[in-house]
Design a protein around this motif. Structure first.
Motif, mmCIF file in Angstrom:
data_model
loop_
_atom_site.group_PDB
_atom_site.id
_atom_site.type_symbol
_atom_site.label_atom_id
_atom_site.label_comp_id
_atom_site.label_asym_id
_atom_site.label_seq_id
_atom_site.Cartn_x
_atom_site.Cartn_y
_atom_site.Cartn_z
ATOM 1 N N MET A 273 10.018 10.321 8.205
ATOM 2 C CA MET A 273 9.899 9.403 7.083
ATOM 3 C C MET A 273 8.427 9.071 6.830
ATOM 4 O O MET A 273 7.648 8.910 7.779
ATOM 5 N N LEU A 274 8.066 8.942 5.574
ATOM 6 C CA LEU A 274 6.694 8.580 5.228
ATOM 7 C C LEU A 274 6.288 7.270 5.893
ATOM 8 O O LEU A 274 5.169 7.152 6.397
ATOM 9 N N THR A 275 7.189 6.298 5.906
ATOM 10 C CA THR A 275 6.852 4.997 6.482
ATOM 11 C C THR A 275 6.481 5.113 7.966
ATOM 12 O O THR A 275 5.607 4.393 8.453
ATOM 13 N N ASP A 276 7.145 6.032 8.688
ATOM 14 C CA ASP A 276 6.820 6.236 10.101
ATOM 15 C C ASP A 276 5.493 6.984 10.249
ATOM 16 O O ASP A 276 4.674 6.648 11.106
ATOM 17 N N TRP A 277 5.283 8.006 9.408
ATOM 18 C CA TRP A 277 4.093 8.848 9.543
ATOM 19 C C TRP A 277 2.808 8.064 9.291
ATOM 20 O O TRP A 277 1.840 8.226 10.021
ATOM 21 N N VAL A 278 2.787 7.215 8.280
ATOM 22 C CA VAL A 278 1.552 6.492 7.986
ATOM 23 C C VAL A 278 1.189 5.524 9.113
ATOM 24 O O VAL A 278 0.015 5.234 9.340
ATOM 25 N N ALA B 111 -1.796 0.715 6.116
ATOM 26 C CA ALA B 111 -1.954 1.439 7.385
ATOM 27 C C ALA B 111 -3.335 2.071 7.514
ATOM 28 O O ALA B 111 -3.573 2.839 8.447
ATOM 29 N N GLY B 112 -4.246 1.756 6.582
ATOM 30 C CA GLY B 112 -5.615 2.232 6.706
ATOM 31 C C GLY B 112 -5.971 3.420 5.838
ATOM 32 O O GLY B 112 -7.079 3.962 5.947
ATOM 33 N N PHE B 113 -5.062 3.844 4.957
ATOM 34 C CA PHE B 113 -5.356 4.960 4.062
ATOM 35 C C PHE B 113 -6.177 4.476 2.872
ATOM 36 O O PHE B 113 -5.957 3.379 2.350
#
Length: 245
Positions: free
Chosen positions: A155-160, A209-211
């Motif tokens: 999931m995107l939410t986990d990856w970020v 998340a810092g992106f």
């Protein structure tokens, strides 16, 4: 004439006689119709390249003798990890293939809110194997000696939240953040959305998340085009395609 290159994940000594894997035999014997005495290159995915001479070619088997062993890296000093929103069929294959040619270090396929692709656990395993083979074939073509890793989809939410890189970027065409204003990093994480784009909530999650949101020009690119174009710019600025930065 260019010497054909094939991936065989073992390291061999000079003078050693080696039996080729079935998939390599298929290409050498049936596709290229090569004969004894001709040369091929085997690379092990860890930076070792073996110049080999075919010594025993049959319909369903072939052996080579290793003539020369070279430790050679053609990877960029800039490590690029791509979080790529899942897309259908050839679009995802294109993103993997061309990103490998451009020098990516690894890629994680992502489930996003607007992703149309749904994968069962069984299908995930098969798709990972398929994408990894696409990356291997791209390495064979592009002279790369190290194989980029295709990770399991998440999931995107986990990856970020889990992503670890010196500089983290999310492609977002509503921003005017200039890359030239950023310090040159040694590693970059690049988040690429699906065909319909990331939702505002997903962009905000990435930023939290810092992106850093960035755009590579005023036009909106397709999901499979974006990572390739972005990497060309990143490698030119901070990698091995230019001398800027």
């Amino acid at each position: 004439m260019r010497i054909p290159r094939f991936y065989q994940p073992e390291h061999f000594a000079c003078g050693e006689t080696v039996s080729l894997r079935d998939d390599v035999v298929q290409h050498v014997c049936r596709v290229l119709r090569m004969k004894s005495g001709e040369l091929i290159t085997l690379f092990d995915g860890q930076g070792n390249e073996h110049l080999c001479e075919l010594v025993d070619v049959a319909k369903r088997s072939a052996s080579v003798q290793v003539r020369e062993v070279t430790q050679l890296s053609r990877s960029s000093a800039l490590k690029v990890h791509i979080g790529q929103a899942l897309s259908r069929g050839e679009r995802m294959d294109y993103a993997v293939q061309k990103s490998t040619e451009m020098g990516m270090t690894s890629m994680t396929p992502l489930f996003t809110e607007r992703s149309e692709v749904k994968l069962s656990a069984e299908r995930q395993g098969k798709r990972i194997q398929h994408w990894q083979q696409v990356a291997i074939s791209a390495c064979e073509q592009s002279l790369r000696n190290e194989i980029p890793e295709i990770a399991a989809p998440c999931m995107l939410t986990d990856w970020v939240q889990q992503c670890d890189a010196e500089l983290k970027l999310v492609l977002h065409h509503h921003t005017e953040q200039p890359l030239a204003a950023l310090d040159a990093p040694q590693s970059v994480a690049l988040l690429v959305g699906p065909e319909g784009g990331l939702t505002e909530a997903e962009v905000e999650q990435a930023i939290a998340a810092g992106f850093k949101p960035v755009a590579f020009g005023p036009r909106v690119m397709r999901t499979e085009t974006a990572p390739v174009a972005a990497q060309a710019i990143l490698q030119y600025m901070w990698g091995d395609l230019g001398h800027a930065g």
